[in-house]
Design an enzyme around this catalytic site. Structure first.
Site, mmCIF file in Angstrom:
data_model
loop_
_atom_site.group_PDB
_atom_site.id
_atom_site.type_symbol
_atom_site.label_atom_id
_atom_site.label_comp_id
_atom_site.label_asym_id
_atom_site.label_seq_id
_atom_site.Cartn_x
_atom_site.Cartn_y
_atom_site.Cartn_z
ATOM 1 N N THR C 12 0.862 -1.404 0.169
ATOM 2 C CA THR C 12 0.017 0.094 0.035
ATOM 3 C C THR C 12 0.924 1.301 -0.008
ATOM 4 O OG1 THR C 12 -0.156 0.095 2.399
ATOM 5 C CG2 THR C 12 -1.664 -1.211 1.516
ATOM 6 N N ASP C 13 0.145 2.418 -0.204
ATOM 7 C CA ASP C 13 1.177 3.716 -0.162
ATOM 8 C C ASP C 13 0.113 4.615 0.537
ATOM 9 O OD1 ASP C 13 -1.090 4.913 -1.934
ATOM 10 O OD2 ASP C 13 0.011 4.373 -3.685
#
Lengths: 126, 126, 126, 126
Positions: C12-13
């Site tokens: 994820t970011d």
């Protein structure tokens, strides 16, 4: 508890082995597997308890390389826990060869304040 | 506009070349460099305009490999922009050899609703 | 053929979604799964046939985000193959929602010369 | 010696901070910067000396998060070296705040035999 999977090609480097920066990621996968096994997957921890689990300390001892195509297992457990902190220890193996050992120390923070909070009861059931 | 840097060892794979999944990351670095150059670094876009830039389409043509130790440059520009969408095109080179070409299509979304919004004026100054 | 797994947190970011550079990696995992299913895991391709599979073209259309905690499936197949080149097409889904579609074009190279060779017979058995 | 750069967006995670697995990569970048500064970039170590530098031990203490948009510096030095092993220590800072400290222990191996060899003279010039 044992978490196991195969090396992905994109985890290797030009030395032909798994790049060392993947081991902390493998440990994170193992912890995710643990949280699922106690019925509290990490997304539930985040959404229901409004808590993020953070990493405070990491150590890894690299004994032998993992190559592409290898399947490895991570034998891991919670080796210490008090009101605020908990520690996981890991042994990565390929067949009977120890590939690496590691240790991570964690705390829980409130997702809004980002302050450390005591470990929620539901996460205390080892 | 030209963005340039050296390959990191952790970006290589067991074929001895830069793994293909790094090129979208290099393109992102180039776009970040562009936003800084127009005085609107991405963190400012996020914090002041409450906008996230999302990726809708990506394509890459891989012509020649990048090896560890190589320095590459990315020659890139905005090739298209209307009210909602904009397109970047990239040419990755090592010396005079074309390593790869690529294209990315983007939109801006409101960070709360995650709905597409028109491109903020400040980002329209090419 | 369907390959499926859960999103890892490290994928994820800061937008809270899976970073776009992971999709080419997911596609690579799917291809690895395919090679295993035909009895020719990629390490065997490399060691026995002395061949590397390279990526020539990649395209991805991002339709909807994947979030942490999501399980996704990749429905994929070989859509084209001649003497030297083969193409995979992919549809990433979460439940019945299409998350992304993609396409990759490949060739086989001799691991020593790095020249393109015709696709080995054993890899032609779809 | 100081190595410095900006956080890339793809290095952040859904907690909104730099994912912990990037710190070992930042340390590797710092070591690469060191090798260049002594006129022995890592590709030259590999090609001319036929030596790979491997990581034996890693530890990181995470004190404060790095956010997207941050610029950080790594203040690092060789804290120990004997015939076979050498140790780097690192302090990651943002302005005057300590973000993390770390330590890595290394050896050199022959690229063919993968056996540990004594540290080449040219790498001993601190």
């Amino acid at each position: 508890m044992i978490y196991s999977r195969k090396v992905n090609f994109y985890e290797t480097d030009a030395q032909g082995v798994v790049h060392h920066s993947n081991y902390p990621r493998y440990f994170e996968e193992a912890r995710g597997f643990y949280l699922e096994s106690i019925g509290y997957p990490y997304e539930k921890v985040r959404n229901e308890l409004n808590v993020d689990i953070i990493l405070l300390e990491l150590s890894v001892q690299y004994k032998n390389p993992l190559f592409f195509g290898d399947t490895f297992s991570i034998d891991f457990y919670i080796s210490d826990m008090d009101r605020f902190f908990f520690v996981f220890e890991y042994t990565v193996r390929k067949d009977n060869t120890v590939i690496a050992t590691g240790k991570t120390k964690h705390a829980c923070i409130n997702r809004n304040s980002r302050k450390i909070v005591s470990i929620p009861e539901v996460l205390r059931l080892k």
